[in-house]
Design a protein around this motif. Structure first.
Motif, mmCIF file in Angstrom:
data_model
loop_
_atom_site.group_PDB
_atom_site.id
_atom_site.type_symbol
_atom_site.label_atom_id
_atom_site.label_comp_id
_atom_site.label_asym_id
_atom_site.label_seq_id
_atom_site.Cartn_x
_atom_site.Cartn_y
_atom_site.Cartn_z
ATOM 1 N N ARG A 181 0.838 -1.218 0.000
ATOM 2 C CA ARG A 181 0.000 0.000 0.000
ATOM 3 C C ARG A 181 0.863 1.253 0.000
ATOM 4 O O ARG A 181 0.578 2.224 -0.699
ATOM 5 C CB ARG A 181 -0.893 0.033 1.248
ATOM 6 C CG ARG A 181 -2.159 -0.731 1.121
ATOM 7 C CD ARG A 181 -3.160 -0.300 2.207
ATOM 8 N NE ARG A 181 -4.326 -1.159 2.121
ATOM 9 C CZ ARG A 181 -4.428 -2.336 2.733
ATOM 10 N NH1 ARG A 181 -3.455 -2.779 3.518
ATOM 11 N NH2 ARG A 181 -5.502 -3.077 2.574
ATOM 12 N N GLU A 182 1.926 1.232 0.808
ATOM 13 C CA GLU A 182 2.812 2.402 0.887
ATOM 14 C C GLU A 182 3.519 2.635 -0.446
ATOM 15 O O GLU A 182 3.663 3.783 -0.876
ATOM 16 C CB GLU A 182 3.828 2.209 2.021
ATOM 17 C CG GLU A 182 3.170 2.353 3.387
ATOM 18 C CD GLU A 182 4.063 1.920 4.555
ATOM 19 O OE1 GLU A 182 3.590 2.016 5.694
ATOM 20 O OE2 GLU A 182 5.215 1.472 4.318
ATOM 21 N N ALA A 184 2.385 1.841 -3.381
ATOM 22 C CA ALA A 184 1.378 2.389 -4.298
ATOM 23 C C ALA A 184 1.173 3.872 -4.023
ATOM 24 O O ALA A 184 1.103 4.690 -4.950
ATOM 25 C CB ALA A 184 0.068 1.620 -4.162
ATOM 26 N N ALA A 185 1.104 4.226 -2.746
ATOM 27 C CA ALA A 185 0.895 5.631 -2.377
ATOM 28 C C ALA A 185 2.075 6.496 -2.803
ATOM 29 O O ALA A 185 1.909 7.684 -3.083
ATOM 30 C CB ALA A 185 0.666 5.744 -0.865
ATOM 31 N N ASP A 186 3.259 5.898 -2.866
ATOM 32 C CA ASP A 186 4.446 6.624 -3.328
ATOM 33 C C ASP A 186 4.494 6.782 -4.841
ATOM 34 O O ASP A 186 5.440 7.367 -5.375
ATOM 35 C CB ASP A 186 5.723 5.872 -2.918
ATOM 36 C CG ASP A 186 6.067 6.102 -1.457
ATOM 37 O OD1 ASP A 186 5.452 6.981 -0.838
ATOM 38 O OD2 ASP A 186 6.956 5.388 -0.947
ATOM 39 N N GLY A 187 3.530 6.184 -5.550
ATOM 40 C CA GLY A 187 3.477 6.366 -7.005
ATOM 41 C C GLY A 187 4.178 5.293 -7.812
ATOM 42 O O GLY A 187 4.399 5.465 -9.014
ATOM 43 N N ASP A 202 -8.970 -1.805 -2.348
ATOM 44 C CA ASP A 202 -8.322 -0.644 -1.710
ATOM 45 C C ASP A 202 -7.247 -0.022 -2.579
ATOM 46 O O ASP A 202 -7.125 1.188 -2.662
ATOM 47 C CB ASP A 202 -7.555 -1.086 -0.457
ATOM 48 C CG ASP A 202 -8.454 -1.244 0.731
ATOM 49 O OD1 ASP A 202 -9.661 -1.017 0.591
ATOM 50 O OD2 ASP A 202 -7.904 -1.607 1.790
ATOM 51 N N VAL A 203 -6.411 -0.881 -3.165
ATOM 52 C CA VAL A 203 -5.153 -0.377 -3.719
ATOM 53 C C VAL A 203 -5.194 -0.275 -5.249
ATOM 54 O O VAL A 203 -4.432 0.488 -5.839
ATOM 55 C CB VAL A 203 -3.974 -1.275 -3.237
ATOM 56 C CG1 VAL A 203 -3.863 -2.531 -4.075
ATOM 57 C CG2 VAL A 203 -2.669 -0.517 -3.200
#
Ligand code: ADP
Ligand code: ADP
Length: 228
Positions: A181-182, A184-187, A202-203
């Protein structure tokens, strides 16, 4: 947005058995595509074709517009990090050595620089206290986080995840999904094969449903799970 990875009309056979039928899929920069579908539907084979662990019989796969067959396979695998179900760590190397080995040899990065970068990555995956442990001293969830850090050490532009939580005890799945998840959040651009539907929802930016070697359905995550 820009396409990073493109499967264009892929057919794949194992001997006389066709396991991928004219599969086309474009993955954009910073997109997270989740592939779901029954066992044997071709999910793993599709991922493996992208970094030339499998060859295709027709169609073309491109990274950044360049056919993967045109380049050097080692260079391709530097650009594409892959994580498997069964960790695949080097058993006789410590955690930090597992992570520094490829950058130090393949990319000719200075040992001290490789080690500092490995320590940063271990911090990112919550394992800074396991630097000198051996894989068999770690839980499956910890080993899988090392495998993710090892892939990231090559600074890939794309990450492929092939059922990375399927071999884990249920209580260890969450810690691996959190790391993903992290990312993915970082791009990070990611293609993820998983059976974890809540996580997929979610992701994932888009969901691909594979069935019998074909893309049976594809859509934006929200509409995929809500439309009839
Ligand atoms: P999934 O990842 O969706 O479970 P796979 O890509 O592993 O599906 O498998 C797709 C099909 O290809 C299955 O029928 C499987 O048995 C077959 N297959 C996978 N790998 C091989 C192989 N190395 N040799 C022969 N058949 C294979
Ligand atoms: P996954 O669920 O990750 O696709 P499988 O359990 O289907 O993995 O396959 C595990 C390994 O066995 C893979 O390396 C795959 O290539 C190989 N394999 C799968 N099906 C066959 C088959 N029918 N013949 C030979 N090898 C196979």
């Amino acid at each position: 947005s820009d396409t990073l990875l493109e499967f264009d009309g892929i057919d794949k056979y194992f001997d006389d058995t066709k396991v991928l039928h004219d599969v086309s899929l474009a993955v954009n920069e910073a997109e997270v595509v989740v592939i779901i579908g029954p066992s044997g539907s071709g999910k793993s084979t599709l991922l493996r074709c992208a970094n030339r662990l499998e060859t295709v019989q027709s169609g073309e796969i491109r990274i950044g517009g360049i056919p993967i067959q045109d380049g050097n396979v080692d260079h391709l695998r530097q650009r594409i990090g892959m994580v498997f179900q069964d960790f695949n760590l080097f058993p006789h190397k410590t955690v930090v050595e597992n992570i520094t080995l490829a950058p130090a040899t393949v990319k000719d990065i200075d040992d001290q620089v490789a080690r500092e970068r490995a320590m940063d990555l271990l911090g990112d995956v919550g394992l800074e206290d396991q630097t000198d442990s051996y894989p068999n001293q770690l839980s499956g969830g910890q080993q899988q986080r090392v495998a993710i850090a090892r892939a990231l050490a090559m600074e890939p532009s794309l990450m492929l995840f092939d059922e990375v939580t399927s071999a884990l005890d249920p209580e260890l799945v969450g810690e691996v999904l959190t790391v993903m998840r992290e990312l993915a959040a970082d791009g990070m651009t990611m293609v993820i094969v998983t059976h974890q539907m809540g996580f997929a929802r979610d992701v994932g930016d888009r969901i691909v449903l594979m069935s019998d070697g074909e893309i049976a359905e594809i859509g934006e995550t929200e509409s995929f799970f809500t439309d009839p």
